[in-house]
Design a protein around this motif. Structure first.
Motif, PDB file in Angstrom:
ATOM      1  N   UNK A   1       0.805  -1.212   0.000  1.00  0.00           N
ATOM      2  CA  UNK A   1       0.000   0.000   0.000  1.00  0.00           C
ATOM      3  C   UNK A   1       0.840   1.266   0.000  1.00  0.00           C
ATOM      4  N   UNK A   2       0.165   2.393  -0.081  1.00  0.00           N
ATOM      5  CA  UNK A   2       0.846   3.683  -0.118  1.00  0.00           C
ATOM      6  C   UNK A   2       1.607   3.920   1.185  1.00  0.00           C
ATOM      7  N   UNK A   3       2.859   4.369   1.054  1.00  0.00           N
ATOM      8  CA  UNK A   3       3.695   4.587   2.235  1.00  0.00           C
ATOM      9  C   UNK A   3       4.912   5.430   1.861  1.00  0.00           C
ATOM     10  N   UNK A   4       5.649   5.854   2.874  1.00  0.00           N
ATOM     11  CA  UNK A   4       6.961   6.472   2.719  1.00  0.00           C
ATOM     12  C   UNK A   4       8.010   5.544   3.318  1.00  0.00           C
ATOM     13  N   UNK A   5       9.200   5.498   2.725  1.00  0.00           N
ATOM     14  CA  UNK A   5      10.326   4.793   3.339  1.00  0.00           C
ATOM     15  C   UNK A   5      10.926   5.717   4.400  1.00  0.00           C
ATOM     16  N   UNK A   6      11.041   5.207   5.639  1.00  0.00           N
ATOM     17  CA  UNK A   6      11.454   6.077   6.749  1.00  0.00           C
ATOM     18  C   UNK A   6      12.593   5.506   7.569  1.00  0.00           C
TER      19      UNK A   6
ATOM     20  N   UNK B   1       9.241  -3.879 -17.145  1.00  0.00           N
ATOM     21  CA  UNK B   1       8.106  -3.607 -16.256  1.00  0.00           C
ATOM     22  C   UNK B   1       7.041  -2.829 -17.036  1.00  0.00           C
ATOM     23  N   UNK B   2       6.229  -3.558 -17.826  1.00  0.00           N
ATOM     24  CA  UNK B   2       5.067  -2.915 -18.446  1.00  0.00           C
ATOM     25  C   UNK B   2       3.939  -2.776 -17.431  1.00  0.00           C
ATOM     26  N   UNK B   3       2.783  -2.335 -17.896  1.00  0.00           N
ATOM     27  CA  UNK B   3       1.652  -2.067 -17.000  1.00  0.00           C
ATOM     28  C   UNK B   3       1.250  -3.276 -16.166  1.00  0.00           C
ATOM     29  N   UNK B   4       1.372  -4.501 -16.739  1.00  0.00           N
ATOM     30  CA  UNK B   4       0.885  -5.681 -16.024  1.00  0.00           C
ATOM     31  C   UNK B   4       1.945  -6.363 -15.172  1.00  0.00           C
ATOM     32  N   UNK B   5       3.132  -5.758 -15.046  1.00  0.00           N
ATOM     33  CA  UNK B   5       4.204  -6.386 -14.275  1.00  0.00           C
ATOM     34  C   UNK B   5       4.555  -5.574 -13.029  1.00  0.00           C
ATOM     35  N   UNK B   6       3.517  -5.061 -12.384  1.00  0.00           N
ATOM     36  CA  UNK B   6       3.635  -4.384 -11.088  1.00  0.00           C
ATOM     37  C   UNK B   6       4.609  -3.216 -11.075  1.00  0.00           C
ATOM     38  N   UNK B   7       4.415  -2.217 -11.971  1.00  0.00           N
ATOM     39  CA  UNK B   7       5.273  -1.035 -11.872  1.00  0.00           C
ATOM     40  C   UNK B   7       5.054  -0.314 -10.551  1.00  0.00           C
ATOM     41  N   UNK B   8       6.106   0.309 -10.052  1.00  0.00           N
ATOM     42  CA  UNK B   8       5.954   1.126  -8.852  1.00  0.00           C
ATOM     43  C   UNK B   8       5.028   2.291  -9.179  1.00  0.00           C
ATOM     44  N   UNK B   9       4.142   2.602  -8.259  1.00  0.00           N
ATOM     45  CA  UNK B   9       3.271   3.763  -8.379  1.00  0.00           C
ATOM     46  C   UNK B   9       3.797   4.847  -7.454  1.00  0.00           C
ATOM     47  N   UNK B  10       3.913   6.065  -7.957  1.00  0.00           N
ATOM     48  CA  UNK B  10       4.372   7.172  -7.123  1.00  0.00           C
ATOM     49  C   UNK B  10       3.367   8.311  -7.159  1.00  0.00           C
ATOM     50  N   UNK B  11       3.365   9.094  -6.083  1.00  0.00           N
ATOM     51  CA  UNK B  11       2.551  10.301  -6.001  1.00  0.00           C
ATOM     52  C   UNK B  11       3.471  11.492  -6.263  1.00  0.00           C
ATOM     53  N   UNK B  12       3.508  12.014  -7.481  1.00  0.00           N
ATOM     54  CA  UNK B  12       4.466  13.070  -7.833  1.00  0.00           C
ATOM     55  C   UNK B  12       4.337  14.296  -6.934  1.00  0.00           C
ATOM     56  N   UNK B  13       5.475  14.781  -6.473  1.00  0.00           N
ATOM     57  CA  UNK B  13       5.507  15.962  -5.629  1.00  0.00           C
ATOM     58  C   UNK B  13       5.326  15.691  -4.152  1.00  0.00           C
ATOM     59  N   UNK B  14       4.962  14.455  -3.789  1.00  0.00           N
ATOM     60  CA  UNK B  14       4.716  14.144  -2.376  1.00  0.00           C
ATOM     61  C   UNK B  14       5.985  14.185  -1.536  1.00  0.00           C
TER      62      UNK B  14
ATOM     63  N   UNK C   1      13.900   9.928  -1.724  1.00  0.00           N
ATOM     64  CA  UNK C   1      13.538   8.807  -0.864  1.00  0.00           C
ATOM     65  C   UNK C   1      12.188   8.975  -0.170  1.00  0.00           C
ATOM     66  N   UNK C   2      11.777  10.173   0.279  1.00  0.00           N
ATOM     67  CA  UNK C   2      10.492  10.268   0.989  1.00  0.00           C
ATOM     68  C   UNK C   2       9.249  10.255   0.102  1.00  0.00           C
ATOM     69  N   UNK C   3       9.383  10.066  -1.202  1.00  0.00           N
ATOM     70  CA  UNK C   3       8.215  10.096  -2.079  1.00  0.00           C
ATOM     71  C   UNK C   3       7.217   9.005  -1.660  1.00  0.00           C
ATOM     72  N   UNK C   4       5.946   9.317  -1.701  1.00  0.00           N
ATOM     73  CA  UNK C   4       4.898   8.349  -1.386  1.00  0.00           C
ATOM     74  C   UNK C   4       4.759   7.386  -2.571  1.00  0.00           C
ATOM     75  N   UNK C   5       4.748   6.085  -2.276  1.00  0.00           N
ATOM     76  CA  UNK C   5       4.725   5.103  -3.350  1.00  0.00           C
ATOM     77  C   UNK C   5       3.993   3.844  -2.918  1.00  0.00           C
ATOM     78  N   UNK C   6       3.649   3.000  -3.904  1.00  0.00           N
ATOM     79  CA  UNK C   6       2.918   1.757  -3.665  1.00  0.00           C
ATOM     80  C   UNK C   6       3.201   0.814  -4.819  1.00  0.00           C
TER      81      UNK C   6
END
Length: 219
Positions: free
Chosen positions: A85-90, A135-148, A183-188
């Motif tokens: 799920x969505x999180x930050x690496x801390x 890593x195409x669309x169906x191979x679990x690309x990392x999702x990021x929230x730009x600017x987070x 590193x602090x970007x929100x991702x999933x």
């Protein structure tokens, strides 16, 4: 297209291609069956991640005595698939636990001591993801929230609102690509839908020295 300064993420097409064969050889010698394999003292890995090689990219951003401070291999495939799920690496990995003001809580992951440092240190770090597979669309690309990455330490309860505000962008790649992140970007990450490997070597870099009593575990 994402821009590192604005969005906290950028794709470097083919930047790891010269190192791909050596990295694949290292990956084949590692145990499978775990969501993430935390790497330390792996023969041949450190020179590939040094500032003279793949680490040249974070070195340009961070300057100083930049070093790789943690490496994890993620290998999703049909028999080893997961979502995150969505999180930050801390957290950071250190050689030994020590009571230092501002550092905590502590945890042990794969037998290695981890601690949450002051968030300002996380904000000064850079993370690379080295793609060993397409890593195409169906191979679990990392999702990021730009600017987070500019929003500081985000409470878990606020993550959904941040993603709604910033949006979610899949980070597609081909083998040999690098993605570089604040590193602090929100991702999933979602589960992979195909029947192939999605091997990603994730490496954190820092130019900071730790306070007396703590030492980076490194790679």
């Amino acid at each position: 297209m994402l821009d590192f300064d604005e969005h906290g993420a950028a794709r470097l097409h083919g930047a790891a291609a010269p190192f791909l064969s050596a990295l694949e050889g290292i990956a084949k010698g590692l145990p499978g069956g775990r969501a993430g394999i935390r790497l330390h003292d792996i023969p041949g890995l450190a020179p590939l991640l040094a500032p003279s090689a793949i680490g040249a990219f974070p070195a340009k951003l961070l300057g100083g005595e930049v070093r790789p401070v943690r490496a994890i291999l993620f290998d999703k495939h049909e028999a080893n698939n997961w979502a995150l799920g969505w999180h930050q690496d801390r957290t950071i990995a250190v050689k030994a636990r020590a009571d230092v003001p501002g550092y905590g809580p502590w945890s042990v992951k794969a037998g290695m001591q981890h601690v949450e440092p002051p968030f300002a240190m996380i904000e000064r770090m850079v993370t690379l993801r080295v793609h060993l597979d397409d890593v195409p669309e169906d191979n679990a690309p990392l999702l990021v929230a730009p600017g987070s990455h500019r929003l500081g330490r985000i409470l878990e309860a606020d993550l959904s609102a941040v993603v709604e505000r910033c949006g979610a962008v899949p980070n597609l790649a081909i083998a040999g690509d690098l993605w570089i992140y604040a590193t602090p970007i929100v991702h999933a990450s979602a589960v992979a839908c195909g029947f192939r490997h999605r091997r990603v070597l994730q490496v954190d870099y820092s130019a900071d020295a730790l306070p007396q009593g703590l030492d980076w575990l490194g790679i």
